[in-house]
Scaffold this motif. Structure first.
Motif, PDB file in Angstrom:
ATOM      1  N   GLY A  41     -34.463-112.845  56.751  1.00 21.31           N
ATOM      2  CA  GLY A  41     -33.495-112.059  55.971  1.00 21.31           C
ATOM      3  C   GLY A  41     -32.242-111.809  56.782  1.00 21.31           C
ATOM      4  O   GLY A  41     -31.853-110.665  56.981  1.00 21.31           O
ATOM      5  N   ASP A  64     -33.118-117.030  55.244  1.00 20.03           N
ATOM      6  CA  ASP A  64     -32.755-116.123  54.141  1.00 20.03           C
ATOM      7  C   ASP A  64     -32.867-116.908  52.840  1.00 20.03           C
ATOM      8  O   ASP A  64     -32.778-118.139  52.826  1.00 20.03           O
ATOM      9  CB  ASP A  64     -31.336-115.554  54.314  1.00 20.03           C
ATOM     10  CG  ASP A  64     -31.174-114.254  53.523  1.00 20.03           C
ATOM     11  OD1 ASP A  64     -31.079-113.185  54.155  1.00 20.03           O
ATOM     12  OD2 ASP A  64     -31.178-114.305  52.273  1.00 20.03           O
ATOM     13  N   LYS A  65     -33.034-116.138  51.768  1.00 18.21           N
ATOM     14  CA  LYS A  65     -33.243-116.764  50.457  1.00 18.21           C
ATOM     15  C   LYS A  65     -32.027-117.543  49.965  1.00 18.21           C
ATOM     16  O   LYS A  65     -32.174-118.510  49.237  1.00 18.21           O
ATOM     17  CB  LYS A  65     -33.498-115.656  49.423  1.00 18.21           C
ATOM     18  CG  LYS A  65     -34.889-115.128  49.387  1.00 18.21           C
ATOM     19  CD  LYS A  65     -34.967-114.139  48.234  1.00 18.21           C
ATOM     20  CE  LYS A  65     -36.307-113.486  48.160  1.00 18.21           C
ATOM     21  NZ  LYS A  65     -36.330-112.416  47.156  1.00 18.21           N
ATOM     22  N   TYR A  66     -30.819-117.111  50.359  1.00 15.15           N
ATOM     23  CA  TYR A  66     -29.634-117.576  49.631  1.00 15.15           C
ATOM     24  C   TYR A  66     -28.728-118.512  50.425  1.00 15.15           C
ATOM     25  O   TYR A  66     -28.331-118.209  51.558  1.00 15.15           O
ATOM     26  CB  TYR A  66     -28.809-116.361  49.171  1.00 15.15           C
ATOM     27  CG  TYR A  66     -29.593-115.506  48.213  1.00 15.15           C
ATOM     28  CD1 TYR A  66     -29.825-115.924  46.914  1.00 15.15           C
ATOM     29  CD2 TYR A  66     -30.151-114.300  48.633  1.00 15.15           C
ATOM     30  CE1 TYR A  66     -30.579-115.161  46.036  1.00 15.15           C
ATOM     31  CE2 TYR A  66     -30.912-113.521  47.769  1.00 15.15           C
ATOM     32  CZ  TYR A  66     -31.117-113.961  46.471  1.00 15.15           C
ATOM     33  OH  TYR A  66     -31.873-113.215  45.613  1.00 15.15           O
ATOM     34  N   LEU A  69     -25.505-117.049  51.698  1.00 10.26           N
ATOM     35  CA  LEU A  69     -25.571-116.329  52.975  1.00 10.26           C
ATOM     36  C   LEU A  69     -25.592-117.315  54.145  1.00 10.26           C
ATOM     37  O   LEU A  69     -25.019-117.056  55.198  1.00 10.26           O
ATOM     38  CB  LEU A  69     -26.787-115.397  52.989  1.00 10.26           C
ATOM     39  CG  LEU A  69     -26.694-114.266  51.953  1.00 10.26           C
ATOM     40  CD1 LEU A  69     -27.997-113.472  51.907  1.00 10.26           C
ATOM     41  CD2 LEU A  69     -25.530-113.339  52.266  1.00 10.26           C
ATOM     42  N   VAL A  90     -39.306-116.944  52.740  1.00 12.41           N
ATOM     43  CA  VAL A  90     -40.091-117.178  53.953  1.00 12.41           C
ATOM     44  C   VAL A  90     -41.563-117.430  53.629  1.00 12.41           C
ATOM     45  O   VAL A  90     -42.233-118.207  54.320  1.00 12.41           O
ATOM     46  CB  VAL A  90     -39.910-116.008  54.952  1.00 12.41           C
ATOM     47  CG1 VAL A  90     -40.599-114.746  54.470  1.00 12.41           C
ATOM     48  CG2 VAL A  90     -40.379-116.398  56.326  1.00 12.41           C
ATOM     49  N   GLU A  91     -42.057-116.814  52.566  1.00 13.32           N
ATOM     50  CA  GLU A  91     -43.473-116.993  52.224  1.00 13.32           C
ATOM     51  C   GLU A  91     -43.791-118.446  51.858  1.00 13.32           C
ATOM     52  O   GLU A  91     -44.942-118.871  51.955  1.00 13.32           O
ATOM     53  CB  GLU A  91     -43.926-116.027  51.127  1.00 13.32           C
ATOM     54  CG  GLU A  91     -43.108-115.983  49.862  1.00 13.32           C
ATOM     55  CD  GLU A  91     -41.953-114.980  49.932  1.00 13.32           C
ATOM     56  OE1 GLU A  91     -41.259-114.905  50.970  1.00 13.32           O
ATOM     57  OE2 GLU A  91     -41.745-114.284  48.923  1.00 13.32           O
ATOM     58  N   ASN A 108     -34.769-107.049  59.903  1.00 16.35           N
ATOM     59  CA  ASN A 108     -33.713-106.038  59.850  1.00 16.35           C
ATOM     60  C   ASN A 108     -33.417-105.659  58.409  1.00 16.35           C
ATOM     61  O   ASN A 108     -32.976-106.489  57.621  1.00 16.35           O
ATOM     62  CB  ASN A 108     -32.436-106.584  60.493  1.00 16.35           C
ATOM     63  CG  ASN A 108     -32.587-106.770  61.995  1.00 16.35           C
ATOM     64  OD1 ASN A 108     -33.132-105.908  62.675  1.00 16.35           O
ATOM     65  ND2 ASN A 108     -32.117-107.897  62.509  1.00 16.35           N
ATOM     66  N   PHE A 109     -33.701-104.427  58.058  1.00 17.12           N
ATOM     67  CA  PHE A 109     -33.356-103.903  56.738  1.00 17.12           C
ATOM     68  C   PHE A 109     -33.901-104.789  55.625  1.00 17.12           C
ATOM     69  O   PHE A 109     -33.198-105.171  54.688  1.00 17.12           O
ATOM     70  CB  PHE A 109     -31.838-103.674  56.638  1.00 17.12           C
ATOM     71  CG  PHE A 109     -31.404-102.686  57.673  1.00 17.12           C
ATOM     72  CD1 PHE A 109     -31.342-101.339  57.378  1.00 17.12           C
ATOM     73  CD2 PHE A 109     -31.162-103.097  58.981  1.00 17.12           C
ATOM     74  CE1 PHE A 109     -31.018-100.417  58.370  1.00 17.12           C
ATOM     75  CE2 PHE A 109     -30.844-102.182  59.970  1.00 17.12           C
ATOM     76  CZ  PHE A 109     -30.772-100.844  59.664  1.00 17.12           C
ATOM     77  N   ASP A 111     -35.810-105.900  52.306  1.00 17.99           N
ATOM     78  CA  ASP A 111     -35.813-105.244  50.989  1.00 17.99           C
ATOM     79  C   ASP A 111     -36.993-104.271  50.931  1.00 17.99           C
ATOM     80  O   ASP A 111     -38.124-104.657  51.228  1.00 17.99           O
ATOM     81  CB  ASP A 111     -35.931-106.295  49.881  1.00 17.99           C
ATOM     82  CG  ASP A 111     -34.686-107.174  49.809  1.00 17.99           C
ATOM     83  OD1 ASP A 111     -33.631-106.741  50.295  1.00 17.99           O
ATOM     84  OD2 ASP A 111     -34.781-108.293  49.279  1.00 17.99           O
ATOM     85  N   THR A 185     -26.745-104.381  62.510  1.00 14.34           N
ATOM     86  CA  THR A 185     -26.558-105.378  61.455  1.00 14.34           C
ATOM     87  C   THR A 185     -25.524-104.861  60.458  1.00 14.34           C
ATOM     88  O   THR A 185     -25.108-103.707  60.511  1.00 14.34           O
ATOM     89  CB  THR A 185     -27.879-105.644  60.708  1.00 14.34           C
ATOM     90  OG1 THR A 185     -28.143-104.520  59.864  1.00 14.34           O
ATOM     91  CG2 THR A 185     -29.040-105.856  61.663  1.00 14.34           C
ATOM     92  N   TYR A 187     -26.002-104.118  57.289  1.00 14.71           N
ATOM     93  CA  TYR A 187     -26.569-102.975  56.564  1.00 14.71           C
ATOM     94  C   TYR A 187     -26.623-101.740  57.448  1.00 14.71           C
ATOM     95  O   TYR A 187     -26.364-100.637  57.006  1.00 14.71           O
ATOM     96  CB  TYR A 187     -27.981-103.308  56.053  1.00 14.71           C
ATOM     97  CG  TYR A 187     -27.967-103.791  54.628  1.00 14.71           C
ATOM     98  CD1 TYR A 187     -27.371-105.011  54.299  1.00 14.71           C
ATOM     99  CD2 TYR A 187     -28.527-103.046  53.610  1.00 14.71           C
ATOM    100  CE1 TYR A 187     -27.332-105.459  53.003  1.00 14.71           C
ATOM    101  CE2 TYR A 187     -28.499-103.485  52.298  1.00 14.71           C
ATOM    102  CZ  TYR A 187     -27.901-104.696  51.995  1.00 14.71           C
ATOM    103  OH  TYR A 187     -27.866-105.127  50.698  1.00 14.71           O
TER     104      TYR A 187
HETATM  105  C1  LIG Z   1     -31.192-105.762  52.514  1.00 11.70           C
HETATM  106  S1  LIG Z   1     -30.710-107.311  53.072  1.00 11.70           S
HETATM  107  C2  LIG Z   1     -30.502-107.094  54.847  1.00 11.70           C
HETATM  108  C3  LIG Z   1     -29.654-108.171  55.461  1.00 11.70           C
HETATM  109  C4  LIG Z   1     -29.453-108.072  56.981  1.00 11.70           C
HETATM  110  N1  LIG Z   1     -30.709-108.249  57.686  1.00 11.70           N
HETATM  111  C5  LIG Z   1     -28.797-106.775  57.400  1.00 11.70           C
HETATM  112  O1  LIG Z   1     -29.485-105.919  57.990  1.00 11.70           O
HETATM  113  O2  LIG Z   1     -27.599-106.612  57.151  1.00 11.70           O
HETATM  114  C6  LIG Z   1     -32.252-108.217  52.993  1.00 11.70           C
HETATM  115  C7  LIG Z   1     -32.083-109.697  53.184  1.00 11.70           C
HETATM  116  O3  LIG Z   1     -33.356-110.317  53.201  1.00 11.70           O
HETATM  117  C8  LIG Z   1     -33.335-111.485  52.395  1.00 11.70           C
HETATM  118  N2  LIG Z   1     -34.712-111.688  51.918  1.00 11.70           N
HETATM  119  C9  LIG Z   1     -35.408-110.843  51.126  1.00 11.70           C
HETATM  120  N3  LIG Z   1     -36.640-111.322  50.893  1.00 11.70           N
HETATM  121  C10 LIG Z   1     -36.725-112.499  51.557  1.00 11.70           C
HETATM  122  C11 LIG Z   1     -37.744-113.490  51.665  1.00 11.70           C
HETATM  123  N4  LIG Z   1     -38.911-113.336  51.056  1.00 11.70           N
HETATM  124  N5  LIG Z   1     -37.498-114.591  52.407  1.00 11.70           N
HETATM  125  C12 LIG Z   1     -36.283-114.748  53.026  1.00 11.70           C
HETATM  126  N6  LIG Z   1     -35.282-113.833  52.938  1.00 11.70           N
HETATM  127  C13 LIG Z   1     -35.493-112.747  52.216  1.00 11.70           C
HETATM  128  C14 LIG Z   1     -32.338-111.161  51.301  1.00 11.70           C
HETATM  129  O4  LIG Z   1     -31.795-112.312  50.693  1.00 11.70           O
HETATM  130  C15 LIG Z   1     -31.290-110.357  52.058  1.00 11.70           C
HETATM  131  O5  LIG Z   1     -30.293-111.175  52.621  1.00 11.70           O
END
Ligand SMILES: C[S@@+](CC[C@H](N)C(=O)[O-])C[C@H]1O[C@@H](n2cnc3c(N)ncnc32)[C@H](O)[C@@H]1O
Length: 205
Positions: A41, A64-66, A69, A90-91, A108-109, A111, A185, A187
């Motif tokens: 993430g 990361d998912k996107y 990003l 990641v799963e 880090n942070f 969801d 980070t 967030y």
């Molecule tokens: C709340 S944001 C925090 C981003 C960054 N770590 C920060 O602290 O600024 C959570 C990030 O985790 C990514 N994410 C959430 N679930 C994920 C997953 N299952 N696999 C990969 N990335 C994931 C989201 O796309 C998002 O960019």
């Protein structure tokens, strides 16, 4: 994280394809012999890029998912030769990764998934913790930071369930010496500006 759609993203990403790993089985061959650490993430990427800048003796992989990003992070990499990325959940990657691949992990942070019925989606749910253990070398440090009390408390419970000993536990890392060198980070900066306390913990795989 709110994702801003990028026009012609696929075309723009061509320039950065060398920074992307598509096959989780090929991670090892894409890096040299330096120890490899993982951030799940990575968001806008500034934490991992700063880690790579400060620690040239270590390699870094961000997932990361996107793709948006990845595009944002890739543009900051510059001359760094110790950082690569994957896009996707990641799963989907973890089961295909080789055992003992990583020497460190950063969450880090993540969801928070605050509703009880979604608790299995949290990246610190026991099934994730067990999957991390498989891909981490024994004794690797896992570092978790969040602003969310529900996520933090459930993480502590999940870690106890899988017999992990937490250390450097802090309910307010800004006022805790063990966390003074931790890179903030995107967030983290936002929540800190709003006056929210940031929590952190570390444990070893
Ligand atoms: C709340 S944001 C925090 C981003 C960054 N770590 C920060 O602290 O600024 C959570 C990030 O985790 C990514 N994410 C959430 N679930 C994920 C997953 N299952 N696999 C990969 N990335 C994931 C989201 O796309 C998002 O960019």
């Amino acid at each position: 994280m709110r994702i801003r759609r990028t026009k012609d993203l696929d075309t723009k990403l061509i320039k950065y394809e060398h920074l992307l790993i598509k096959d989780p089985k090929s991670i090892k061959e894409r890096f040299d012999q330096r120890p490899l650490e993982l951030e799940i993430g990575f968001g806008k990427g500034e934490f991992l890029i700063e880690m790579a800048r400060r620690n040239p003796q270590t390699n870094y992989l961000g997932i990361d998912k996107y793709s948006e990003l990845f595009y944002s992070a890739a543009r900051q990499v510059g001359e760094l030769d110790n950082i690569l990325f994957m896009t996707g959940s990641v799963e989907d990657f973890l089961p295909q990764m080789e055992e003992g691949l990583f020497s460190g992990l950063y969450l880090n942070f993540s969801d928070p998934w605050p509703k009880d019925r979604h608790h299995k989606r949290r990246l610190t749910y026991r099934s994730f913790l067990k999957a991390y253990d498989r891909v981490l070398k024994k004794g690797s440090v896992v570092q978790i930071k969040t602003d969310n009390v529900i996520l933090f408390e459930s993480t502590l419970q999940e870690l106890a369930l899988v017999d992990k000993q937490v250390y450097d536990l802090s309910w307010d890392i800004q006022n805790d010496l063990s966390w003074k060198d931790s890179i903030p980070t995107y967030y983290e900066k936002r929540f800190t500006e709003l006056g929210q306390k940031i929590m952190g913990l570390r444990y070893r795989s």
